[in-house]
Design a protein around this motif. Sequence first.
Motif, PDB file in Angstrom:
ATOM      1  N   TYR A 253      20.715   2.903   3.962  1.00 53.44           N
ATOM      2  CA  TYR A 253      20.473   4.071   3.117  1.00 53.44           C
ATOM      3  C   TYR A 253      18.999   4.222   2.762  1.00 53.44           C
ATOM      4  N   GLU A 254      18.644   5.469   2.440  1.00 48.03           N
ATOM      5  CA  GLU A 254      17.288   5.778   1.996  1.00 48.03           C
ATOM      6  C   GLU A 254      17.389   6.684   0.765  1.00 48.03           C
ATOM      7  N   TYR A 255      16.599   6.361  -0.245  1.00 51.67           N
ATOM      8  CA  TYR A 255      16.626   7.116  -1.492  1.00 51.67           C
ATOM      9  C   TYR A 255      15.210   7.580  -1.833  1.00 51.67           C
ATOM     10  N   VAL A 256      15.116   8.812  -2.311  1.00 52.11           N
ATOM     11  CA  VAL A 256      13.853   9.373  -2.780  1.00 52.11           C
ATOM     12  C   VAL A 256      13.986   9.599  -4.281  1.00 52.11           C
ATOM     13  N   PHE A 257      13.061   9.032  -5.054  1.00 48.91           N
ATOM     14  CA  PHE A 257      13.051   9.195  -6.502  1.00 48.91           C
ATOM     15  C   PHE A 257      11.773   9.929  -6.896  1.00 48.91           C
ATOM     16  N   ALA A 258      11.914  10.935  -7.742  1.00 49.90           N
ATOM     17  CA  ALA A 258      10.746  11.728  -8.125  1.00 49.90           C
ATOM     18  C   ALA A 258      10.816  12.092  -9.600  1.00 49.90           C
ATOM     19  N   TYR A 259       9.675  11.981 -10.266  1.00 52.42           N
ATOM     20  CA  TYR A 259       9.486  12.513 -11.613  1.00 52.42           C
ATOM     21  C   TYR A 259       8.672  13.791 -11.456  1.00 52.42           C
TER      22      TYR A 259
ATOM     23  N   VAL B 143       5.587  12.826  -9.026  1.00 50.33           N
ATOM     24  CA  VAL B 143       5.334  11.403  -8.798  1.00 50.33           C
ATOM     25  C   VAL B 143       6.548  10.875  -8.046  1.00 50.33           C
ATOM     26  N   GLN B 144       6.338  10.418  -6.829  1.00 51.71           N
ATOM     27  CA  GLN B 144       7.470  10.138  -5.941  1.00 51.71           C
ATOM     28  C   GLN B 144       7.342   8.787  -5.253  1.00 51.71           C
ATOM     29  N   PHE B 145       8.494   8.113  -5.093  1.00 52.35           N
ATOM     30  CA  PHE B 145       8.543   6.930  -4.238  1.00 52.35           C
ATOM     31  C   PHE B 145       9.862   6.921  -3.474  1.00 52.35           C
ATOM     32  N   ILE B 146       9.867   6.250  -2.342  1.00 47.39           N
ATOM     33  CA  ILE B 146      11.013   6.230  -1.433  1.00 47.39           C
ATOM     34  C   ILE B 146      11.357   4.782  -1.121  1.00 47.39           C
ATOM     35  N   ILE B 147      12.638   4.475  -1.175  1.00 49.17           N
ATOM     36  CA  ILE B 147      13.056   3.110  -0.829  1.00 49.17           C
ATOM     37  C   ILE B 147      14.053   3.161   0.311  1.00 49.17           C
ATOM     38  N   THR B 148      13.980   2.173   1.179  1.00 45.33           N
ATOM     39  CA  THR B 148      14.935   2.020   2.272  1.00 45.33           C
ATOM     40  C   THR B 148      15.685   0.721   2.073  1.00 45.33           C
TER      41      THR B 148
ATOM     42  N   PRO C 251       0.801  -1.229   0.000  1.00 42.53           N
ATOM     43  CA  PRO C 251       0.000   0.000   0.000  1.00 42.53           C
ATOM     44  C   PRO C 251       0.830   1.275   0.000  1.00 42.53           C
ATOM     45  N   ASN C 252       0.288   2.285  -0.680  1.00 39.03           N
ATOM     46  CA  ASN C 252       0.832   3.651  -0.638  1.00 39.03           C
ATOM     47  C   ASN C 252       2.318   3.726  -0.975  1.00 39.03           C
ATOM     48  N   VAL C 253       2.719   3.086  -2.071  1.00 43.72           N
ATOM     49  CA  VAL C 253       4.141   3.095  -2.434  1.00 43.72           C
ATOM     50  C   VAL C 253       4.503   4.260  -3.345  1.00 43.72           C
ATOM     51  N   ILE C 254       3.517   4.916  -3.941  1.00 46.09           N
ATOM     52  CA  ILE C 254       3.749   6.074  -4.810  1.00 46.09           C
ATOM     53  C   ILE C 254       2.835   7.192  -4.337  1.00 46.09           C
ATOM     54  N   CYS C 255       3.359   8.411  -4.268  1.00 48.48           N
ATOM     55  CA  CYS C 255       2.500   9.555  -3.963  1.00 48.48           C
ATOM     56  C   CYS C 255       2.549  10.548  -5.121  1.00 48.48           C
ATOM     57  N   LEU C 256       1.418  11.177  -5.349  1.00 46.81           N
ATOM     58  CA  LEU C 256       1.242  12.158  -6.425  1.00 46.81           C
ATOM     59  C   LEU C 256       0.756  13.451  -5.784  1.00 46.81           C
ATOM     60  N   HIS C 257       1.469  14.545  -6.030  1.00 47.79           N
ATOM     61  CA  HIS C 257       1.041  15.820  -5.454  1.00 47.79           C
ATOM     62  C   HIS C 257       1.631  16.972  -6.257  1.00 47.79           C
ATOM     63  N   GLU C 258       1.098  18.166  -6.011  1.00 46.88           N
ATOM     64  CA  GLU C 258       1.550  19.373  -6.697  1.00 46.88           C
ATOM     65  C   GLU C 258       2.481  20.169  -5.798  1.00 46.88           C
ATOM     66  N   GLN C 259       3.417  20.871  -6.434  1.00 49.49           N
ATOM     67  CA  GLN C 259       4.327  21.753  -5.705  1.00 49.49           C
ATOM     68  C   GLN C 259       4.464  23.076  -6.444  1.00 49.49           C
ATOM     69  N   ASP C 260       4.792  24.096  -5.681  1.00 49.36           N
ATOM     70  CA  ASP C 260       5.137  25.388  -6.267  1.00 49.36           C
ATOM     71  C   ASP C 260       6.463  25.245  -7.016  1.00 49.36           C
TER      72      ASP C 260
ATOM     73  N   ILE D 121      10.410  17.991 -17.868  1.00 51.40           N
ATOM     74  CA  ILE D 121      10.371  16.829 -16.981  1.00 51.40           C
ATOM     75  C   ILE D 121      11.708  16.767 -16.249  1.00 51.40           C
ATOM     76  N   THR D 122      11.650  16.734 -14.939  1.00 52.69           N
ATOM     77  CA  THR D 122      12.861  16.638 -14.118  1.00 52.69           C
ATOM     78  C   THR D 122      12.876  15.302 -13.390  1.00 52.69           C
ATOM     79  N   LEU D 123      13.972  14.603 -13.517  1.00 50.94           N
ATOM     80  CA  LEU D 123      14.196  13.388 -12.736  1.00 50.94           C
ATOM     81  C   LEU D 123      15.062  13.769 -11.548  1.00 50.94           C
ATOM     82  N   GLU D 124      14.531  13.547 -10.350  1.00 49.95           N
ATOM     83  CA  GLU D 124      15.256  13.935  -9.139  1.00 49.95           C
ATOM     84  C   GLU D 124      15.560  12.723  -8.277  1.00 49.95           C
ATOM     85  N   VAL D 125      16.786  12.667  -7.794  1.00 53.68           N
ATOM     86  CA  VAL D 125      17.213  11.610  -6.875  1.00 53.68           C
ATOM     87  C   VAL D 125      17.759  12.279  -5.623  1.00 53.68           C
TER      88      VAL D 125
END
Length: 622
Positions: free
Chosen positions: A354-360, A345-350, A327-336, A368-372
């Motif tokens: 280490y912990e990594y945050v990946f976002a489109y 579109v974001q997901f986080i892995i542990t 459950p709830n492995v991807i979150c979708l939200h708006e930002q300024d 389109i920005t790919l952020e790690v």
Amino acid sequence: MKLHVVPNITELVSSSLLHQNILRFHRQPHRLAKCQYDIIGSDKIPEYQESVIDVDLRKKVRHEVIGKDTQACLTLWEFQTLVEACNKSKGFQDAILEFKLPEGFELVVEPWPYGGLDVGAENQRYFQGLCFAQDMNNKNADSNFYAYPLPIIPVMDAHKKEIVRIDRLATGGKGDSMTGQTHSERVLDHCQSAEYVPEMIAGGTRKDVKPINITQTEGPSFKVTDESLVEWQKWSFRVSFNPREGAVLHDVRYDGRSVLYRMSISEMTVPYGDARAPFHRKQAFDFGDGGAGNCANNLSLGCDCLGVIKYFNGVIVGSDGQPKVHPNVICLHEQDNGIGWKLVVQFIITLANYEYVFAYKLDTAGGITLEVRATGIVSVVNIYPGKTSDHGNVVSSGVLAQNHQHIFAARVDPAIDGHNNTVIYEESHGVPHNKKTNPNGNFYEIRKTTVNESSGLDANPIDHRVFKIVNPSKKNSHSGNPIGYKFSPLPTQKLLAAPGTLQAQRALFANHHVWVTKYQDDELYAAGRFTLQSQLEQGGVHDMAARKDNVEDEDLVLWNVFGLTHNPRVEDWPVMPVEIYQVQFKPSDFFERNPAIDFPSTKNQASVLVQNDCCSEKLYTS
């Protein structure tokens, strides 16, 4: 062949026949499922195999015997097996008794992939455990055990489920032997507590932090239909989740025009630079070894994303082979986004420490920005009191944080107004003074180079090298240039392991910042399908590029490799501040004007001014 259909929870496996049927009859293809399993014969050695099943027809449409020499991805329950094997092993328990742990401390075994097999080593399926001790005197289960590393590693034969070897680790520093075990039996006496959970932080947490709330009183601007179709500010795309890659974007379009067929994080390798054995094997492939999706966090409201949020569930495979909702492995939200907004579109892995945050991130200007983002706890080993090391930095008494790299590979399957695309790179070069053509010496020229065949290329910030994915059959009416999207690869350091070594051979994808290959079915992974205990990258982008396929005006795939060389600081302890890397894909002559020019300029009525003085704090509405 590519299918222009609705992706379901898992990736669809395609075939030429299905593709032809879609083109002829425009109907949805049969649902296909990939089954991964072991066949165990009389020799008791599992033989890994894969089958593709047509779920509708209930028949096998493809079968592949992978063999006994290739290790399938690890399963998380094998980690639990390692812990159980350590508890049962008299040899390991006796080895632990050689250390005199402080009163109230308990052993912690953290399972890890074994790493690459040394040349000539027997090809068995192994797992290893990094060992620590946890201070249980404070009666807090979250007490930081990484502050108390033990110089011992148990190795388990996964088939026998037994501890077959115990590696003793060097604990010396500069000037000491590469194998020298300089520690005493009271190996943890010089180590110090390093707590990070709020209730255990010395001095407590800050008291002067006030909340920043993101409110969207009229709700979000996006909508999600058909489980996976996202529509927002002229963008539309599908989002899916799979156990290996995590969140994946499909059929990305802007104002109905195709931009990308598929976008994903393909691989990540983390090689360590400690030259002492067995740390040359300390090299995780966090997507290929065990699957980033399998390690995705279950995100919670108010913690990981802000504002009005849509969560997506995933499905993984349980230890009994049955599907299990994640459950709830991807979150979708708006930002300024400064001027304009962006959809995230974001997901986080542990992954262990280490912990990594990946976002489109998609913005209103067609970008389109790919952020790690990387954070967590640096991987540490024990070091003798007062010593320093060339292999890392002492971040706390008795704790050596080893030097290492995090190298990521993104896979971008473009579809710039169609699937026949070309990659070119442009460089800006100064031009010598010339009385006729450059009389004042200020002219510079743009040199364009077309990538004709599959190959690996590199970033070049000195000449401002910019890569463009273009559709040569469609021109911009103003510039006359082919429509396209551009990006500048991050000029990050490539793999530092010496060529030909175990670490280098396993991660040939890390030899270049950019790879351009011709699309082929099932070529999704930069380091190849099988990375667990590999000795050589096979079937990865290095092999794809070696085919020297024609990639001009073709269905191509672009791979972007970037990373972090992490030489730890004391400030990275006990939890490192976040490191952020962004790769931006922007339209280049794709539109006839700035696509965000029609974005309304609005005044945020919720904003206020604050005035602070010695006597009062007043708020004034803007």
